[in-house]
Design a protein around this motif. Structure first.
Motif, PDB file in Angstrom:
ATOM      1  N   TYR A  37     -76.898  37.040 -83.786  1.00 53.15           N
ATOM      2  CA  TYR A  37     -77.243  38.297 -83.145  1.00 53.15           C
ATOM      3  C   TYR A  37     -78.653  38.667 -83.584  1.00 53.15           C
ATOM      4  O   TYR A  37     -79.160  38.133 -84.568  1.00 53.15           O
ATOM      5  CB  TYR A  37     -76.268  39.409 -83.562  1.00 53.15           C
ATOM      6  CG  TYR A  37     -74.866  39.243 -83.029  1.00 53.15           C
ATOM      7  CD1 TYR A  37     -74.019  38.253 -83.524  1.00 53.15           C
ATOM      8  CD2 TYR A  37     -74.375  40.087 -82.037  1.00 53.15           C
ATOM      9  CE1 TYR A  37     -72.734  38.096 -83.036  1.00 53.15           C
ATOM     10  CE2 TYR A  37     -73.085  39.940 -81.547  1.00 53.15           C
ATOM     11  CZ  TYR A  37     -72.280  38.951 -82.051  1.00 53.15           C
ATOM     12  OH  TYR A  37     -71.004  38.804 -81.561  1.00 53.15           O
ATOM     13  N   ARG A  38     -79.262  39.577 -82.845  1.00 54.47           N
ATOM     14  CA  ARG A  38     -80.580  40.042 -83.259  1.00 54.47           C
ATOM     15  C   ARG A  38     -80.728  41.530 -82.960  1.00 54.47           C
ATOM     16  O   ARG A  38     -80.078  42.059 -82.064  1.00 54.47           O
ATOM     17  CB  ARG A  38     -81.695  39.259 -82.575  1.00 54.47           C
ATOM     18  CG  ARG A  38     -81.804  39.478 -81.076  1.00 54.47           C
ATOM     19  CD  ARG A  38     -82.857  38.535 -80.497  1.00 54.47           C
ATOM     20  NE  ARG A  38     -82.995  38.708 -79.039  1.00 54.47           N
ATOM     21  CZ  ARG A  38     -83.746  37.911 -78.280  1.00 54.47           C
ATOM     22  NH1 ARG A  38     -84.407  36.892 -78.822  1.00 54.47           N
ATOM     23  NH2 ARG A  38     -83.831  38.138 -76.983  1.00 54.47           N
ATOM     24  N   LYS A  43     -83.952  49.121 -81.050  1.00 57.54           N
ATOM     25  CA  LYS A  43     -82.964  48.627 -80.086  1.00 57.54           C
ATOM     26  C   LYS A  43     -81.639  48.345 -80.769  1.00 57.54           C
ATOM     27  O   LYS A  43     -81.558  48.226 -81.988  1.00 57.54           O
ATOM     28  CB  LYS A  43     -83.487  47.361 -79.401  1.00 57.54           C
ATOM     29  CG  LYS A  43     -84.712  47.592 -78.538  1.00 57.54           C
ATOM     30  CD  LYS A  43     -85.043  46.352 -77.748  1.00 57.54           C
ATOM     31  CE  LYS A  43     -86.220  46.584 -76.815  1.00 57.54           C
ATOM     32  NZ  LYS A  43     -86.545  45.373 -75.993  1.00 57.54           N
ATOM     33  N   GLN A  44     -80.595  48.219 -79.946  1.00 61.99           N
ATOM     34  CA  GLN A  44     -79.288  47.893 -80.489  1.00 61.99           C
ATOM     35  C   GLN A  44     -79.192  46.402 -80.787  1.00 61.99           C
ATOM     36  O   GLN A  44     -79.909  45.584 -80.205  1.00 61.99           O
ATOM     37  CB  GLN A  44     -78.203  48.281 -79.473  1.00 61.99           C
ATOM     38  CG  GLN A  44     -78.025  49.788 -79.314  1.00 61.99           C
ATOM     39  CD  GLN A  44     -76.819  50.131 -78.453  1.00 61.99           C
ATOM     40  OE1 GLN A  44     -76.433  49.367 -77.578  1.00 61.99           O
ATOM     41  NE2 GLN A  44     -76.216  51.280 -78.715  1.00 61.99           N
ATOM     42  N   ARG A  45     -78.288  46.078 -81.701  1.00 62.21           N
ATOM     43  CA  ARG A  45     -78.041  44.675 -82.005  1.00 62.21           C
ATOM     44  C   ARG A  45     -77.419  44.019 -80.778  1.00 62.21           C
ATOM     45  O   ARG A  45     -76.548  44.586 -80.122  1.00 62.21           O
ATOM     46  CB  ARG A  45     -77.106  44.545 -83.200  1.00 62.21           C
ATOM     47  CG  ARG A  45     -76.946  43.153 -83.739  1.00 62.21           C
ATOM     48  CD  ARG A  45     -76.131  43.113 -85.010  1.00 62.21           C
ATOM     49  NE  ARG A  45     -76.766  43.849 -86.089  1.00 62.21           N
ATOM     50  CZ  ARG A  45     -76.322  43.841 -87.356  1.00 62.21           C
ATOM     51  NH1 ARG A  45     -75.257  43.126 -87.674  1.00 62.21           N
ATOM     52  NH2 ARG A  45     -76.939  44.550 -88.272  1.00 62.21           N
ATOM     53  N   GLU A  46     -77.882  42.795 -80.467  1.00 60.65           N
ATOM     54  CA  GLU A  46     -77.386  42.090 -79.300  1.00 60.65           C
ATOM     55  C   GLU A  46     -77.007  40.658 -79.650  1.00 60.65           C
ATOM     56  O   GLU A  46     -77.587  40.056 -80.559  1.00 60.65           O
ATOM     57  CB  GLU A  46     -78.451  42.070 -78.186  1.00 60.65           C
ATOM     58  CG  GLU A  46     -79.722  41.341 -78.540  1.00 60.65           C
ATOM     59  CD  GLU A  46     -80.686  41.223 -77.374  1.00 60.65           C
ATOM     60  OE1 GLU A  46     -80.368  41.657 -76.257  1.00 60.65           O
ATOM     61  OE2 GLU A  46     -81.787  40.666 -77.582  1.00 60.65           O
ATOM     62  N   LEU A  47     -76.057  40.137 -78.903  1.00 65.21           N
ATOM     63  CA  LEU A  47     -75.650  38.751 -79.067  1.00 65.21           C
ATOM     64  C   LEU A  47     -76.736  37.829 -78.521  1.00 65.21           C
ATOM     65  O   LEU A  47     -77.228  38.033 -77.414  1.00 65.21           O
ATOM     66  CB  LEU A  47     -74.334  38.487 -78.333  1.00 65.21           C
ATOM     67  CG  LEU A  47     -73.878  37.043 -78.276  1.00 65.21           C
ATOM     68  CD1 LEU A  47     -73.503  36.544 -79.662  1.00 65.21           C
ATOM     69  CD2 LEU A  47     -72.704  36.885 -77.317  1.00 65.21           C
ATOM     70  N   VAL A  92     -84.868  41.072 -86.250  1.00 65.30           N
ATOM     71  CA  VAL A  92     -84.096  40.567 -87.383  1.00 65.30           C
ATOM     72  C   VAL A  92     -82.887  39.840 -86.801  1.00 65.30           C
ATOM     73  O   VAL A  92     -82.159  40.401 -85.971  1.00 65.30           O
ATOM     74  CB  VAL A  92     -83.643  41.701 -88.311  1.00 65.30           C
ATOM     75  CG1 VAL A  92     -82.786  41.143 -89.449  1.00 65.30           C
ATOM     76  CG2 VAL A  92     -84.851  42.449 -88.882  1.00 65.30           C
ATOM     77  N   TYR A  93     -82.693  38.614 -87.223  1.00 65.78           N
ATOM     78  CA  TYR A  93     -81.607  37.780 -86.726  1.00 65.78           C
ATOM     79  C   TYR A  93     -80.486  37.734 -87.772  1.00 65.78           C
ATOM     80  O   TYR A  93     -80.737  37.451 -88.949  1.00 65.78           O
ATOM     81  CB  TYR A  93     -82.117  36.381 -86.421  1.00 65.78           C
ATOM     82  CG  TYR A  93     -82.911  36.318 -85.140  1.00 65.78           C
ATOM     83  CD1 TYR A  93     -84.192  36.878 -85.070  1.00 65.78           C
ATOM     84  CD2 TYR A  93     -82.391  35.738 -83.985  1.00 65.78           C
ATOM     85  CE1 TYR A  93     -84.917  36.848 -83.889  1.00 65.78           C
ATOM     86  CE2 TYR A  93     -83.109  35.697 -82.803  1.00 65.78           C
ATOM     87  CZ  TYR A  93     -84.361  36.258 -82.761  1.00 65.78           C
ATOM     88  OH  TYR A  93     -85.099  36.234 -81.589  1.00 65.78           O
ATOM     89  N   TYR A  94     -79.275  38.001 -87.314  1.00 69.84           N
ATOM     90  CA  TYR A  94     -78.112  38.039 -88.182  1.00 69.84           C
ATOM     91  C   TYR A  94     -77.111  36.961 -87.757  1.00 69.84           C
ATOM     92  O   TYR A  94     -76.844  36.806 -86.559  1.00 69.84           O
ATOM     93  CB  TYR A  94     -77.404  39.380 -88.098  1.00 69.84           C
ATOM     94  CG  TYR A  94     -78.238  40.567 -88.508  1.00 69.84           C
ATOM     95  CD1 TYR A  94     -79.031  41.247 -87.586  1.00 69.84           C
ATOM     96  CD2 TYR A  94     -78.224  41.022 -89.824  1.00 69.84           C
ATOM     97  CE1 TYR A  94     -79.788  42.336 -87.957  1.00 69.84           C
ATOM     98  CE2 TYR A  94     -78.980  42.127 -90.203  1.00 69.84           C
ATOM     99  CZ  TYR A  94     -79.754  42.767 -89.265  1.00 69.84           C
ATOM    100  OH  TYR A  94     -80.497  43.857 -89.644  1.00 69.84           O
ATOM    101  N   CYS A  95     -76.555  36.259 -88.710  1.00 71.15           N
ATOM    102  CA  CYS A  95     -75.470  35.354 -88.346  1.00 71.15           C
ATOM    103  C   CYS A  95     -74.134  36.060 -88.549  1.00 71.15           C
ATOM    104  O   CYS A  95     -74.016  36.976 -89.369  1.00 71.15           O
ATOM    105  CB  CYS A  95     -75.521  34.048 -89.125  1.00 71.15           C
ATOM    106  SG  CYS A  95     -75.072  34.146 -90.847  1.00 71.15           S
TER     107      CYS A  95
END
Length: 119
Positions: A37-38, A43-47, A92-95
């Protein structure tokens, strides 16, 4: 206790490439879906992309053809190869992983890794 640790973020010029990695550690029985996700500023977190146990994948329309998600089950690791990066990929990229321990199955998140696409 389970931990997810991302790596591979950084500064890259438009058109460049980066490879993100995320490794899970701890008392893991099994991992089903893995994803990235980022969240961009304001902005909202998106897939961005996800990969299921059997290997099927889904991608956000904005990254199709440029990003590739993969997984190494033996290493409890998910990767994302990002090519032809654009300034709008800055985030920011989240796993994320759905992990089953001996006690329960839960969603786990990494702390995030910053990707900046700029000249």
């Amino acid at each position: 206790q389970v931990q997810l640790v991302e790596s591979g973020g950084g500064l890259v010029q438009p058109g460049g490439s980066l490879r993100l990695s995320c490794a899970a550690s701890g008392s893991i029985f099994s991992i089903s879906t893995m994803g990235w996700y980022r969240q961009a500023p304001g902005k909202q977190r998106e897939l961005v992309a996800l990969i299921r146990t059997g290997g099927s994948t889904n991608y956000a329309d904005s990254v199709k053809g440029r990003f590739t998600i993969s997984r190494d089950n033996a290493k409890n690791t998910v990767y994302m190869q990002m090519n032809s990066l654009k300034p709008e990929d800055t985030a920011v990229y989240y796993c994320n992983m759905i992990i089953r321990t001996t006690v329960e199955s839960m969603d786990y998140w990494g702390k995030g890794t910053l990707v900046t696409v700029s000249s």
